[in-house]
Design a protein around this motif. Structure first.
Motif, PDB file in Angstrom:
ATOM      1  N   ILE A  59      13.778 138.870  -8.729  1.00 40.69           N
ATOM      2  CA  ILE A  59      13.582 138.023  -9.913  1.00 40.69           C
ATOM      3  C   ILE A  59      14.283 136.701  -9.606  1.00 40.69           C
ATOM      4  CG2 ILE A  59      14.201 137.713 -12.360  1.00 40.69           C
ATOM      5  CD1 ILE A  59      12.170 139.955 -12.029  1.00 40.69           C
ATOM      6  N   THR A  60      13.508 135.624  -9.574  1.00 39.95           N
ATOM      7  CA  THR A  60      14.096 134.309  -9.320  1.00 39.95           C
ATOM      8  C   THR A  60      14.531 133.707 -10.650  1.00 39.95           C
ATOM      9  OG1 THR A  60      12.814 133.938  -7.316  1.00 39.95           O
ATOM     10  CG2 THR A  60      13.617 131.979  -8.436  1.00 39.95           C
ATOM     11  N   ASP A  61      15.823 133.718 -10.879  1.00 40.24           N
ATOM     12  CA  ASP A  61      16.323 133.145 -12.139  1.00 40.24           C
ATOM     13  C   ASP A  61      17.166 131.902 -11.885  1.00 40.24           C
ATOM     14  OD1 ASP A  61      18.397 134.518 -10.980  1.00 40.24           O
ATOM     15  OD2 ASP A  61      19.050 135.546 -12.797  1.00 40.24           O
ATOM     16  N   VAL A  62      17.116 131.395 -10.664  1.00 42.88           N
ATOM     17  CA  VAL A  62      17.782 130.128 -10.360  1.00 42.88           C
ATOM     18  C   VAL A  62      17.149 129.557  -9.091  1.00 42.88           C
ATOM     19  CG1 VAL A  62      19.604 131.168  -8.903  1.00 42.88           C
ATOM     20  CG2 VAL A  62      20.036 128.975 -10.008  1.00 42.88           C
ATOM     21  N   GLY A  63      17.133 128.224  -8.999  1.00 46.86           N
ATOM     22  CA  GLY A  63      16.875 127.606  -7.699  1.00 46.86           C
ATOM     23  C   GLY A  63      15.459 127.145  -7.415  1.00 46.86           C
ATOM     24  N   HIS A  64      14.447 127.625  -8.183  1.00 47.77           N
ATOM     25  CA  HIS A  64      13.070 127.227  -7.885  1.00 47.77           C
ATOM     26  C   HIS A  64      12.801 125.901  -8.605  1.00 47.77           C
ATOM     27  CE1 HIS A  64       8.675 128.826  -7.365  1.00 47.77           C
ATOM     28  NE2 HIS A  64       8.846 127.609  -6.886  1.00 47.77           N
ATOM     29  N   LEU A  65      12.614 124.853  -7.810  1.00 51.30           N
ATOM     30  CA  LEU A  65      12.464 123.529  -8.410  1.00 51.30           C
ATOM     31  C   LEU A  65      11.035 123.259  -8.817  1.00 51.30           C
ATOM     32  CD1 LEU A  65      14.758 121.304  -6.180  1.00 51.30           C
ATOM     33  CD2 LEU A  65      15.328 122.820  -8.070  1.00 51.30           C
ATOM     34  N   THR A  66      10.861 122.274  -9.697  1.00 52.52           N
ATOM     35  CA  THR A  66       9.507 121.941 -10.142  1.00 52.52           C
ATOM     36  C   THR A  66       8.672 121.390  -8.989  1.00 52.52           C
ATOM     37  OG1 THR A  66      10.419 119.863 -10.936  1.00 52.52           O
ATOM     38  CG2 THR A  66      10.029 121.567 -12.575  1.00 52.52           C
ATOM     39  N   SER A  67       9.344 120.861  -7.964  1.00 49.72           N
ATOM     40  CA  SER A  67       8.631 120.505  -6.733  1.00 49.72           C
ATOM     41  C   SER A  67       9.160 121.407  -5.631  1.00 49.72           C
ATOM     42  CB  SER A  67       8.901 119.048  -6.367  1.00 49.72           C
ATOM     43  OG  SER A  67       8.831 118.890  -4.964  1.00 49.72           O
ATOM     44  N   ASP A  68       8.269 121.836  -4.729  1.00 48.82           N
ATOM     45  CA  ASP A  68       8.692 122.715  -3.645  1.00 48.82           C
ATOM     46  C   ASP A  68       9.595 122.009  -2.644  1.00 48.82           C
ATOM     47  OD1 ASP A  68       7.671 125.045  -4.401  1.00 48.82           O
ATOM     48  OD2 ASP A  68       6.093 125.171  -2.881  1.00 48.82           O
ATOM     49  N   ALA A  69       9.742 120.694  -2.786  1.00 54.27           N
ATOM     50  CA  ALA A  69      10.443 119.935  -1.751  1.00 54.27           C
ATOM     51  C   ALA A  69      11.761 119.364  -2.232  1.00 54.27           C
ATOM     52  CB  ALA A  69       9.543 118.823  -1.246  1.00 54.27           C
ATOM     53  N   ASP A  70      12.510 120.216  -2.899  1.00 56.60           N
ATOM     54  CA  ASP A  70      13.866 119.842  -3.282  1.00 56.60           C
ATOM     55  C   ASP A  70      13.922 118.657  -4.233  1.00 56.60           C
ATOM     56  OD1 ASP A  70      14.657 121.785  -1.488  1.00 56.60           O
ATOM     57  OD2 ASP A  70      14.568 120.341   0.150  1.00 56.60           O
ATOM     58  N   ALA A  71      12.844 118.416  -4.926  1.00 57.15           N
ATOM     59  CA  ALA A  71      12.870 117.332  -5.899  1.00 57.15           C
ATOM     60  C   ALA A  71      12.570 117.913  -7.269  1.00 57.15           C
ATOM     61  CB  ALA A  71      11.838 116.281  -5.523  1.00 57.15           C
ATOM     62  N   GLY A  72      12.863 117.132  -8.288  1.00 54.99           N
ATOM     63  CA  GLY A  72      12.601 117.590  -9.645  1.00 54.99           C
ATOM     64  C   GLY A  72      13.700 118.524 -10.109  1.00 54.99           C
ATOM     65  N   ASP A  73      13.444 119.072 -11.270  1.00 58.61           N
ATOM     66  CA  ASP A  73      14.417 119.938 -11.925  1.00 58.61           C
ATOM     67  C   ASP A  73      14.330 121.359 -11.420  1.00 58.61           C
ATOM     68  OD1 ASP A  73      16.028 118.899 -13.809  1.00 58.61           O
ATOM     69  OD2 ASP A  73      14.544 118.972 -15.427  1.00 58.61           O
ATOM     70  N   ASP A  74      15.369 122.124 -11.682  1.00 54.79           N
ATOM     71  CA  ASP A  74      15.263 123.564 -11.550  1.00 54.79           C
ATOM     72  C   ASP A  74      14.347 124.029 -12.690  1.00 54.79           C
ATOM     73  OD1 ASP A  74      15.867 126.386 -12.116  1.00 54.79           O
ATOM     74  OD2 ASP A  74      17.393 126.145 -10.572  1.00 54.79           O
ATOM     75  N   LYS A  75      13.346 124.864 -12.366  1.00 54.46           N
ATOM     76  CA  LYS A  75      12.375 125.277 -13.387  1.00 54.46           C
ATOM     77  C   LYS A  75      13.067 125.963 -14.557  1.00 54.46           C
ATOM     78  CE  LYS A  75       8.364 125.771 -10.366  1.00 54.46           C
ATOM     79  NZ  LYS A  75       7.158 126.500 -10.028  1.00 54.46           N
ATOM     80  N   MET A  76      14.113 126.718 -14.260  1.00 57.80           N
ATOM     81  CA  MET A  76      14.824 127.446 -15.305  1.00 57.80           C
ATOM     82  C   MET A  76      15.580 126.473 -16.217  1.00 57.80           C
ATOM     83  SD  MET A  76      14.109 130.645 -14.747  1.00 57.80           S
ATOM     84  CE  MET A  76      15.193 131.281 -15.999  1.00 57.80           C
ATOM     85  N   GLU A  77      16.257 125.499 -15.596  1.00 58.97           N
ATOM     86  CA  GLU A  77      17.017 124.520 -16.382  1.00 58.97           C
ATOM     87  C   GLU A  77      16.056 123.732 -17.283  1.00 58.97           C
ATOM     88  OE1 GLU A  77      20.407 123.485 -16.343  1.00 58.97           O
ATOM     89  OE2 GLU A  77      21.182 124.762 -14.740  1.00 58.97           O
ATOM     90  N   ALA A  78      14.908 123.342 -16.719  1.00 60.34           N
ATOM     91  CA  ALA A  78      13.944 122.544 -17.484  1.00 60.34           C
ATOM     92  C   ALA A  78      13.425 123.345 -18.676  1.00 60.34           C
ATOM     93  CB  ALA A  78      12.789 122.122 -16.577  1.00 60.34           C
ATOM     94  N   ALA A  79      13.129 124.633 -18.446  1.00 57.33           N
ATOM     95  CA  ALA A  79      12.607 125.464 -19.543  1.00 57.33           C
ATOM     96  C   ALA A  79      13.667 125.638 -20.624  1.00 57.33           C
ATOM     97  CB  ALA A  79      12.175 126.824 -19.000  1.00 57.33           C
ATOM     98  N   ALA A  80      14.929 125.775 -20.199  1.00 57.69           N
ATOM     99  CA  ALA A  80      16.003 125.970 -21.176  1.00 57.69           C
ATOM    100  C   ALA A  80      16.154 124.715 -22.038  1.00 57.69           C
ATOM    101  CB  ALA A  80      17.310 126.290 -20.449  1.00 57.69           C
ATOM    102  N   ARG A  81      16.074 123.551 -21.381  1.00 60.80           N
ATOM    103  CA  ARG A  81      16.208 122.307 -22.140  1.00 60.80           C
ATOM    104  C   ARG A  81      15.054 122.154 -23.134  1.00 60.80           C
ATOM    105  NH1 ARG A  81      18.140 119.841 -17.772  1.00 60.80           N
ATOM    106  NH2 ARG A  81      16.084 119.178 -17.097  1.00 60.80           N
ATOM    107  N   ALA A  82      13.833 122.457 -22.656  1.00 57.56           N
ATOM    108  CA  ALA A  82      12.655 122.263 -23.504  1.00 57.56           C
ATOM    109  C   ALA A  82      12.695 123.182 -24.724  1.00 57.56           C
ATOM    110  CB  ALA A  82      11.386 122.511 -22.683  1.00 57.56           C
TER     111      ALA A  82
END
Ligand code: AMP
Ligand code: ZN
Length: 530
Positions: free
Chosen positions: A76-99
Motif C-alpha cells: 500500500i503506497t501511502d507516501v511518496g508517489h508524486l503527481t508527476s513520475d519525475a520527482d515534480a509536483g506534490d505528493d499525491k497523498m499530501e495533495a488529497a489531504a489538502r483538497a
C-alpha cells in the motif's frame, strides 16, 4: 489415471525483461514468491487499477494449480508517489489531504479499506501480507544510506539516484542491449502480436514527457531517493534522515519492501505496463546498486520475472485516476452489475492485450456470468456427493471420467500458456454443457477450473447476481409481487391489466423479459444506477 500425466503442460510466462515467453521455474523448490506494486491510496482504485490485481490473482491461482505454494505481497503506497513520475509536483497523498481538509492518515485508511473491499468483491485471494510503505521508512533510510556513497548525490531538494552509475539503466523499458543481456538460453518463445500491442500501449512518449528537469539533476532520468521537506513547508508526513527532514521516494519503497519480505532475488514482480517504463526500471537500478553486484551478476534485477498487464482503456484512452471521471467497482455495483462480471470481462481478454471498457461489454460479461452460474446451479441441484466442493487435482487426476480428460488437458495447456484465460473460459463452458457424464464428476472438474479462474461458481447462486441498482426505487420483492399479479392477470386472460402492470414496471426501470432464454424474467436496467 494415477500419475500427473494429465496436468503436464509446462508453465510458460512472458518476461518483460527479455520480451519473451520463458519456461517458469521458481527459485525455491515448489514455492513461488511474488511482489505486486499496490495502489496509491489517495483515491478509489478505478477499474483499470483493479485489472492489475485480477491479473496478479490469475497468476497466483495458476501457480497454485501447478502445485506450487505461493507467498504474495501487495504493498500500500501511502507516501511518496508524486503527481508527476519525475520527482515534480506534490505528493499525491499530501495533495488529497489538502483538497479534502482531512489528515493524510485518515485518507490512507479510508482508501486502503475501500481497496481491500474491491479485492474481496473480485474474489481476489488476499495477499500473504499487505506491506504499508510508511511502516518501512527506517529500512528505506538504511537502504538509501548504503547506496548513497556510490550511486547518489544530494541537491537542495533531496537525494537523487544517478542512473549512469548502473549498467543498462532503463533496459526494462525497451533497451535492446539490456534485453539481450538478460535473455536466458532457455528463453525460447516468440514475440507475438500481443507484445507489439503491449509495446504500443506502454505509451513511452508520455512516459518520456513526464521526465522533469529538476534543477541540478545530472541526468534527466535521475530520480529522488529522498525528498527533503521545503524549509517553508510543514508536511503532514515527514521523517528525520541523514539528508534532513523529508519523505522517501516512491521507487525506493518497492525495492525495500520486496527485499524485506521476500528477499532478493525473488520470483516475480508485477505491475501495470506503465510501471515498465519508469517505476520498475528505477527499482531495478536501486536493486543493482544495493546488491553491489552489477558487474559480477549482470542479470541481477531483484526479481527473475517482471510481468506487466496491459491497460484497461475507455473511449477517451487509458483509464486513470488523475484524469478523473473514472469508473470504480463501487459505481459498477451501484449500477446493479455484480463485481464478478468485471472479473469475467478481464478474463475474457489476455492480460497483455488492451481491454476496452464499455457498458455493453460489461453487460455482456454479466450475461455470460449468469449463464455460468445458472448452468452450475442446475448441476448442483442434481448432485449427489459433495466431493466436488473442494476439488484437489490429485483426486481429479485419479477419478476423472475419461470423456472429461481432454477438457482438463486443454484447460491446463491454456492457463500454462502465459495465462491464456480467453482460451480457458470456453472450456469451462464446455464442461458445464457436456452431456452424459455423471453430474458429480462434471462438478468436480468445474470446481477445479474455477479454483484457477476465481469466479466463485461453487457458492455463487442466481439470487446473488441480482444486485439492486442504488437509484432504483422498487425492490426485488415488489417486482416479484407485481409479476405474480401479472401472471394471474394473464391466466385470467385480462391482457389489459397485464399490460398495465408491465408498463408500470417499465416506468420504474424494470425490464420485463418474457421468454428470456436465461429464465431471468426481469432485470433493472443499468441506466438506473449509473
Ligand atoms: P496506482 O494506484 O496508480 O499506483 O496503480 C495501481 C496499479 O494499477 C499499478 O500496477 C498500475 O500500473 C495499474 N494501472 C493503472 N492504470 C491502469 C489501467 N488503465 N489499466 C490497467 N492497469 C492500470
Ligand atoms: Zn512498486
Amino acid at each position: 489415471m494415477s500419475d500427473d500425466q494429465h496436468i503436464t503442460a509446462p508453465l510458460r510466462l512472458f518476461n518483460s525483461l527479455t520480451r519473451a515467453i520463458e519456461p517458469f521455474a521458481p527459485i525455491e523448490d515448489s514455492h513461488a514468491r511474488i511482489y505486486s506494486c499496490g495502489p496509491t491510496v489517495y483515491n478509489y482504485a478505478h477499474l483499470g487499477n483493479l485489472r492489475a490485481y485480477v491479473f496478479t490473482d490469475t497468476l497466483r491461482r495458476t501457480l497454485l494449480w501447478k502445485g506450487l505454494s505461493v507467498t504474495h505481497i501487495i504493498n500500500i503506497t501511502d507516501v511518496g508517489h508524486l503527481t508527476s513520475d519525475a520527482d515534480a509536483g506534490d505528493d499525491k497523498m499530501e495533495a488529497a489531504a489538502r483538497a479534502s481538509a482531512q489528515s493524510i492518515w485518515d485518507i490512507a485508511a479510508h482508501y486502503t479499506q475501500a481497496f481491500k473491499q474491491n479485492i474481496a468483491d473480485l474474489n481476489i485471494l488476499s495477499p500473504s501480507e499487505w506491506t504499508v510503505a510508511t511502516d518501512y521508512v527506517p529500512q528505506m533510510i538504511e537502504f538509501a544510506q548504503k547506496i548513497a556513497p556510490t550511486h547518489c548525490y544530494e541537491l537542495d531538494t533531496g537525494l537523487y539516484f544517478d542512473v549512469s552509475t548502473v549498467p543498462n539503466y532503463g533496459g526494462l523499458a525497451g533497451n535492446e542491449e539490456f534485453k539481450s543481456a538478460f535473455r536466458t538460453k532457455s528463453a525460447g518463445g516468440n514475440i507475438s502480436d500481443i507484445n507489439a500491442a503491449a509495446d504500443h500501449a506502454a505509451d513511452r512518449a508520455a512516459a518520456a514527457a513526464r521526465i522533469d528537469p529538476v534543477a541540478g539533476k545530472r541526468n534527466s532520468q535521475d530520480f529522488a531517493i529522498w525528498r527533503k521537506s521545503p524549509p517553508s513547508e510543514q508536511r503532514q508526513m515527514e521523517w528525520d534522515s541523514p539528508w534532513g527532514k523529508g519523505a522517501p521516494g516512491w521507487h525506493l519503497e518497492c525495492s525495500v519492501m520486496s527485499q524485506a519480505r521476500l528477499g532478493h532475488p525473488f520470483d516475480i514482480h508485477t505491475g501495470g505496463i506503465d510501471h515498465r517504463e519508469i517505476h520498475h526500471p528505477n527499482e531495478i537500478a536501486q536493486n543493482q546498486a544495493y546488491c553491489g553486484c552489477t558487474d559480477a551478476e549482470p542479470g541481477f534485477t531483484g526479481a527473475r520475472w517482471w510481468m506487466h498487464n496491459n491497460f484497461l482503456v475507455d473511449r477517451s484512452g487509458k483509464m486513470s485516476k488523475s484524469k478523473g471521471g473514472f469508473t470504480t467497482l463501487f459505481s459498477l455495483i451501484d449500477a446493479g452489475v455484480h463485481p464478478l462480471a468485471y472479473r469475467l470481462l478481464c478474463l475474457g481478454a489476455h492480460y497483455r492485450s488492451e481491454l476496452e471498457f464499455s457498458a455493453d461489454g460489461v453487460a455482456a460479461a454479466l450475461t455470460r456470468l449468469k449463464r455460468l452460474v445458472m448452468g452450475v446451479e442446475g448441476l448442483k441441484a442434481r448432485a449427489e456427493g459433495v466431493t466436488w466442493q473442494s476439488p484437489r487435482l490429485d483426486y481429479l487426476r485419479a477419478n476423472l471420467h475419461p470423456k472429461l480428460v481432454p477438457l482438463l488437458e486443454q484447460f491446463d495447456a491454456a492457463i500454462a500458456d502465459d495465462l491464456m484465460t480467453p482460451r480457458a473460459l470456453p472450456l469451462l463452458e464446455e464442461a458445464i454443457a457436456i452431456k452424459k457424464i455423471p453430474v458429480d464428476e462434471k462438478l468436480c472438474l468445474i470446481a477445479a477450473f474455477d479454483a484457477a479462474l476465481g469466479l466463485n461458481l461453487v457458492t455463487l447462486g442466481r439470487a446473488d447476481l441480482r444486485l439492486q441498482p442504488k437509484d432504483a426505487a422498487i425492490t426485488p420483492d415488489a417486482i416479484e409481487a407485481e409479476l405474480e399479479r401479472r401472471a394471474a392477470a394473464r391466466a385470467d386472460k385480462d391482457f389489459a391489466l397485464s399490460d398495465e402492470i408491465r408498463d408500470a414496471l417499465i416506468a420504474q426501470g424494470v425490464d420485463v423479459m418474457d421468454g428470456d432464454p436465461l429464465r431471468w424474467d426481469w432485470r433493472l436496467t443499468l441506466a438506473q444506477g449509473s
